[in-house]
Scaffold this motif. Sequence first.
Motif, short mmCIF file in Angstrom:
data_model
loop_
_atom_site.label_atom_id
_atom_site.label_comp_id
_atom_site.label_asym_id
_atom_site.label_seq_id
_atom_site.Cartn_x
_atom_site.Cartn_y
_atom_site.Cartn_z
N GLY A 112 54.12 69.95 57.81
CA GLY A 112 54.01 70.88 56.69
C GLY A 112 55.20 70.81 55.74
N HIS A 113 56.26 70.13 56.16
CA HIS A 113 57.45 69.99 55.31
C HIS A 113 57.47 68.68 54.52
N VAL A 114 56.47 67.83 54.72
CA VAL A 114 56.45 66.54 54.01
C VAL A 114 55.99 66.77 52.56
N ALA A 115 56.85 66.50 51.60
CA ALA A 115 56.50 66.48 50.17
C ALA A 115 55.59 67.64 49.79
N THR A 116 54.38 67.33 49.31
CA THR A 116 53.44 68.35 48.83
C THR A 116 52.07 68.11 49.47
N VAL A 117 51.20 69.10 49.34
CA VAL A 117 49.84 68.96 49.89
C VAL A 117 49.19 67.68 49.37
N ARG A 118 49.38 67.42 48.09
CA ARG A 118 48.74 66.27 47.45
C ARG A 118 49.19 64.96 48.11
N ILE A 119 50.49 64.86 48.39
CA ILE A 119 51.00 63.66 49.05
C ILE A 119 50.56 63.63 50.51
N ARG A 120 50.56 64.80 51.16
CA ARG A 120 50.15 64.82 52.58
C ARG A 120 48.69 64.47 52.75
N ASN A 121 47.86 64.69 51.72
CA ASN A 121 46.45 64.30 51.77
C ASN A 121 46.29 62.79 51.76
N GLN A 122 47.30 62.09 51.32
CA GLN A 122 47.19 60.65 51.11
C GLN A 122 48.07 59.88 52.11
N ALA A 123 49.30 60.34 52.30
CA ALA A 123 50.26 59.64 53.16
C ALA A 123 49.80 59.71 54.61
N THR A 124 50.11 58.65 55.37
CA THR A 124 49.63 58.56 56.74
C THR A 124 50.79 58.57 57.74
N VAL A 125 50.43 58.85 58.98
CA VAL A 125 51.40 58.85 60.08
C VAL A 125 52.04 57.46 60.21
N GLY A 126 51.19 56.44 60.27
CA GLY A 126 51.71 55.08 60.47
C GLY A 126 52.53 54.60 59.28
N GLY A 127 52.03 54.90 58.09
CA GLY A 127 52.75 54.49 56.89
C GLY A 127 54.13 55.10 56.83
N SER A 128 54.23 56.37 57.19
CA SER A 128 55.53 57.03 57.09
C SER A 128 56.49 56.47 58.13
N LEU A 129 55.97 55.95 59.23
CA LEU A 129 56.86 55.36 60.25
C LEU A 129 57.29 53.95 59.86
N VAL A 130 56.35 53.09 59.50
CA VAL A 130 56.74 51.70 59.21
C VAL A 130 57.50 51.58 57.89
N HIS A 131 57.34 52.54 57.00
CA HIS A 131 58.14 52.53 55.78
C HIS A 131 59.62 52.69 56.12
N ALA A 132 59.88 53.47 57.18
CA ALA A 132 61.23 53.56 57.78
C ALA A 132 62.31 54.03 56.81
N ASP A 133 61.92 54.93 55.91
CA ASP A 133 62.94 55.63 55.15
C ASP A 133 63.61 56.62 56.12
N PRO A 134 64.92 56.60 56.24
CA PRO A 134 65.57 57.44 57.27
C PRO A 134 65.46 58.94 57.01
N ASN A 135 64.95 59.34 55.84
CA ASN A 135 64.79 60.76 55.53
C ASN A 135 63.41 61.31 55.87
N GLN A 136 62.52 60.49 56.42
CA GLN A 136 61.17 60.97 56.71
C GLN A 136 61.19 62.09 57.74
N ASP A 137 60.21 63.00 57.62
CA ASP A 137 60.19 64.18 58.48
C ASP A 137 59.56 63.94 59.86
N LEU A 138 58.60 63.02 59.95
CA LEU A 138 57.92 62.87 61.23
C LEU A 138 58.77 62.24 62.33
N PRO A 139 59.59 61.19 62.02
CA PRO A 139 60.29 60.52 63.12
C PRO A 139 61.13 61.44 64.02
N PRO A 140 61.98 62.32 63.47
CA PRO A 140 62.76 63.13 64.41
C PRO A 140 61.88 64.02 65.29
#
Lengths: 173, 289
Positions: B98-126
């Motif tokens: 629920g803390h990732v960006a906005t609803v609009r982005i969360r409707n599109q962005a995926t679990v796998g994409g957010s992990l392999v993109h590997a931006d160290p600021n992503q919310d799901l990895p921690p």
Amino acid sequence: MASATPRPVRDAIQVTVNGQARSLRTPPARPLLDVLRDDLELTGTKEGCSVGVCGACSILVDGRLMSACLVPVGMVAGREVTTVEGLAGPDGELSRVQRAFLECSGFQCGICTPGQVVAATALLAENPSPTADEVREYMTGNLCRCTGYYSIVRAVLSAAGTSATGDAAKEPA
Amino acid sequence: MLLFDYHRPTTVAETAALMAELGEDAELLAGGTSLMNLARLGLAEPAHVIALADVGELGGLDATPDGGLQLGATTTIRHVETSPLVRGRAPGLAEACGHVATVRIRNQATVGGSLVHADPNQDLPPMLMVHDALARITGPNGDRSVPVAELFLGFFETVVQPEEILHSIVVPPPARGFRAGYLKFLPRTKDDYSTVAVAVGLTAEEGRVTAARIAVAGGGSTPLRCTAAERALVGTIPGEATALAEAAALVREALDPISDARGSSGYKREMARVCTTRLLRRLGTEDAG
């Protein structure tokens, strides 16, 4: 061995836009935003930041709120896209949300308005009677550079049939 | 720009065959929120894009028989956030989503994409790290399973090899007495990446911490677990002031953030200490779900 790998998409992309079946002969990599505006002349969807932050290009894909600037048109093949032009009824009568934005003056310069109206439509489809805080939370990603947020929140609550008095009129905590 | 060939495989086998044939000229496309931006900026210039949306076996969100969860790589973050199953079995994960960006982005962005993109600021990895989640990776030599805590190598770099696909994430069933929380420090706007963010998982039995997990986003070139701080909490009373202050100080010492527009390195380390303190205090007063 015969190649088992499917070939890239070169056929026309079949998509429903605002209830109309469309056949688009265009590179599938193009942002849906460009196709809507330049090819289909649906210029209600605005281009703001182009990086998914501002919400000016908010659209619905199968009813879900998305950024048209971040969706390659190939991704919507076989799906249903709704833009602000698709919200009014068949005779042009405004939707509940559109009427509420008019009645509550939920806009100033107007550039963010199509995105705000589409986002509010998505919100009310998911949550028909949101609180003011839920409206702010859901629509965080729709920026209004005129900062007309109070009247936008009031418009959404009015469309929901929720009283626009009380906490909606107050500054957020 | 943005004139890549677009492929729509429907199975993992077809996807793998395309990847083998196209090699480095191809990128995988899940939700598009990162790749479309990178392509538009000229930072990614793939000749071919392999869209994963039609690969059914990479999607879905399922209960595992042991009480855990399996999240398909192409499952959207909004789906995870709003899933009653996730709220029941891993409420901390729904909270972080629920803390990732906005609803609009969360409707599109995926679990796998957010992990392999590997931006160290992503919310799901921690948050996945504090759940001891595992990444299932499929490749030409079969499947392998890697703890999410060992997935990241550096900025935008993971252990997933070019010929491999991140298939799904497995979240093991939480231990009895486990609770987790997330605190994202956002001094600018609500939809921003964090300056730093902390995820904590605590397991307590009979009033004592039996296991602790602390992981931080934005604290270095990868999201990372702070194992020294975790060890310092074991055996203490949840929320007890001295213990949590010691653990929070160890979190600060474990980090090496870059200085950028979201704060200097020293500021981020100090705010990670503050966030850890506040989160441990909060979890100390919560009952396990």
